[in-house]
Write an enzyme that holds these catalytic residues in place. Structure first.
Site, PDB file in Angstrom:
ATOM      1  N   SER A   7       0.841  -1.194   0.000  1.00 33.37           N
ATOM      2  CA  SER A   7       0.000   0.000   0.000  1.00 33.37           C
ATOM      3  C   SER A   7       0.877   1.245   0.000  1.00 33.37           C
ATOM      4  CB  SER A   7      -0.914   0.001   1.229  1.00 33.37           C
ATOM      5  OG  SER A   7      -1.534   1.262   1.327  1.00 33.37           O
ATOM      6  N   HIS A  32      -1.345  -1.415  -4.133  1.00 30.27           N
ATOM      7  CA  HIS A  32      -2.613  -0.982  -3.529  1.00 30.27           C
ATOM      8  C   HIS A  32      -2.587   0.534  -3.329  1.00 30.27           C
ATOM      9  CE1 HIS A  32      -6.195  -1.805  -1.006  1.00 30.27           C
ATOM     10  NE2 HIS A  32      -5.746  -0.834  -0.219  1.00 30.27           N
ATOM     11  N   ASP A  34      -4.688   3.797  -1.905  1.00 27.86           N
ATOM     12  CA  ASP A  34      -5.773   4.187  -0.996  1.00 27.86           C
ATOM     13  C   ASP A  34      -6.232   5.606  -1.286  1.00 27.86           C
ATOM     14  OD1 ASP A  34      -6.106   1.914   0.765  1.00 27.86           O
ATOM     15  OD2 ASP A  34      -4.064   2.334   1.448  1.00 27.86           O
ATOM     16  N   MET A  36      -8.741   8.555  -0.285  1.00 20.32           N
ATOM     17  CA  MET A  36      -9.567   8.990   0.865  1.00 20.32           C
ATOM     18  C   MET A  36     -10.045  10.417   0.631  1.00 20.32           C
ATOM     19  SD  MET A  36      -7.315   7.557   4.038  1.00 20.32           S
ATOM     20  CE  MET A  36      -6.477   5.976   3.943  1.00 20.32           C
ATOM     21  N   HIS A  68      -8.399   1.370  -3.985  1.00 24.30           N
ATOM     22  CA  HIS A  68      -9.348   1.240  -2.873  1.00 24.30           C
ATOM     23  C   HIS A  68      -9.964   2.619  -2.618  1.00 24.30           C
ATOM     24  CE1 HIS A  68      -9.721   0.212   1.728  1.00 24.30           C
ATOM     25  NE2 HIS A  68     -10.892   0.400   1.170  1.00 24.30           N
ATOM     26  N   MET A  70     -12.027   4.928  -0.635  1.00 25.30           N
ATOM     27  CA  MET A  70     -12.673   5.203   0.657  1.00 25.30           C
ATOM     28  C   MET A  70     -13.305   6.587   0.539  1.00 25.30           C
ATOM     29  SD  MET A  70      -9.699   3.624   3.017  1.00 25.30           S
ATOM     30  CE  MET A  70      -8.569   3.671   1.631  1.00 25.30           C
ATOM     31  N   MET A 139     -11.807  -5.069   5.695  1.00 21.61           N
ATOM     32  CA  MET A 139     -10.994  -4.096   6.427  1.00 21.61           C
ATOM     33  C   MET A 139     -10.731  -4.647   7.828  1.00 21.61           C
ATOM     34  SD  MET A 139     -10.132  -1.498   4.601  1.00 21.61           S
ATOM     35  CE  MET A 139      -9.204  -0.843   5.970  1.00 21.61           C
ATOM     36  N   ASP A 177      -7.016  -5.970   4.601  1.00 19.62           N
ATOM     37  CA  ASP A 177      -6.339  -4.670   4.548  1.00 19.62           C
ATOM     38  C   ASP A 177      -6.360  -4.017   5.929  1.00 19.62           C
ATOM     39  OD1 ASP A 177      -5.308  -2.214   3.833  1.00 19.62           O
ATOM     40  OD2 ASP A 177      -7.013  -1.623   2.576  1.00 19.62           O
TER      41      ASP A 177
HETATM   42  C1  DX5 Z   1      -6.250   1.998   5.693  1.00 18.72           C
HETATM   43  C2  DX5 Z   1      -5.871   1.624   4.290  1.00 18.72           C
HETATM   44  C3  DX5 Z   1      -4.818   0.605   4.221  1.00 18.72           C
HETATM   45  C4  DX5 Z   1      -3.493   1.014   4.805  1.00 18.72           C
HETATM   46  C5  DX5 Z   1      -2.874  -0.192   5.436  1.00 18.72           C
HETATM   47  O1  DX5 Z   1      -7.401   2.784   5.708  1.00 18.72           O
HETATM   48  O2  DX5 Z   1      -6.980   1.153   3.556  1.00 18.72           O
HETATM   49  O3  DX5 Z   1      -4.616   0.140   2.878  1.00 18.72           O
HETATM   50  O4  DX5 Z   1      -2.614   1.549   3.864  1.00 18.72           O
HETATM   51  O5  DX5 Z   1      -1.755   0.199   6.129  1.00 18.72           O
HETATM   52  P1  DX5 Z   1      -1.085  -0.694   7.250  1.00 18.72           P
HETATM   53  O6  DX5 Z   1      -0.568  -1.925   6.585  1.00 18.72           O
HETATM   54  O7  DX5 Z   1       0.015   0.186   7.772  1.00 18.72           O
HETATM   55  O8  DX5 Z   1      -2.140  -0.992   8.270  1.00 18.72           O
HETATM   56 ZN    ZN Z   2      -6.608   0.091   1.501  1.00 19.86          ZN
END
Ligand code: DX5
Ligand code: ZN
Length: 224
Positions: A7, A32, A34, A36, A68, A70, A139, A177
């Site tokens: 990620s 991956h 993310d 947000m 992903h 969010m 999650m 994740d």
């Molecule tokens: C959290 C993300 C994850 C995050 C995981 O909201 O969706 O993908 O990057 O990070 P670690 O492995 O540090 O928990």
């Molecule tokens: Zn993620």
């Protein structure tokens, strides 16, 4: 061999492309990303431009961009992320009152459909979309930030969803994740996951990215 999806959230934001190179050089075949929005989750990251900037790196390695989302109203952004180069677009069941319509939109845009569920969301919420999804994302932390502790009950959710996918003879990926590390990787694979996302255990700590990937590889082979 299970799939490891580094990620980029945990990488140096000024060096995303270099960090993506480092991660993919070490062997993983997925990246991956993310996204947000500061509404669905209390954090902001990046939009389609960063996905587009990493797309040539992914293509160089024949790697898949696992995006992903969010975000609220993901339907407003599906086409932009697809054009940016996303291979898989994952939306949250909690953010989609019209999940089936969003799934159709993702397929029509040429991407695979992922559906994510938060720690407090029961797996039953996925029942009607399960036969259609290409990927289910469990999650294992409350989404929004990297570096959080793994929520142990997530393993039971993975087991439950694996049983349901098997009953449907589904080939969908089952991804976990949040808080994934070499310490819990094998138990998650045994529970039925086949894709593990990891941010801080790949890009954080004192070791190099390739040493961190190696630690996952060892954890996943030594105990088989
Ligand atoms: C959290 C993300 C994850 C995050 C995981 O909201 O969706 O993908 O990057 O990070 P670690 O492995 O540090 O928990
Ligand atoms: Zn993620």
């Amino acid at each position: 061999m299970p799939i490891l999806a580094p990620s980029i959230l945990a990488a140096d934001p000024g060096r995303y492309a270099d960090c993506a190179h480092e991660a993919l050089d070490a062997g993983p075949e997925w990246l991956h990303l993310d996204v947000m929005d500061g509404h669905f989750v209390p954090n902001l990251t990046f939009g389609p431009d960063v996905v587009a900037a990493l797309e040539p790196v992914a293509r160089e390695y024949d790697a898949r961009l696992d995006v992903h989302l969010m975000i609220e109203n993901p339907e407003d952004y599906v086409d932009a992320f697809a054009e940016a180069g996303a291979d898989i677009l994952t939306v949250h069941v909690e953010a989609c009152p019209h999940l089936h319509r969003v799934a159709q939109q993702i397929w029509n845009a040429g991407c695979e459909v992922g559906v994510a569920l938060n720690p407090a969301t029961p797996p039953g919420h996925l029942e009607s979309i399960l036969p259609l999804a290409d990927l289910i994302l469990v999650m294992s932390v409350n989404p929004g930030f990297g570096g959080q502790s793994f929520i142990r009950q997530s393993t039971d959710k993975v087991k439950h969803l694996r049983r349901q996918l098997n009953a449907l003879a589904s080939n969908a990926h089952l991804e976990v994740d949040g808080g994934v590390s070499p310490d819990n990787a094998m138990s998650l694979i045994r529970a039925g996951a086949d894709v593990l996302v990891s941010g801080s255990s790949i890009f954080g700590g004192d070791q190099s990215v390739s040493e961190n990937v190696e630690a996952f590889r060892n954890a996943l082979t030594l105990t088989v």
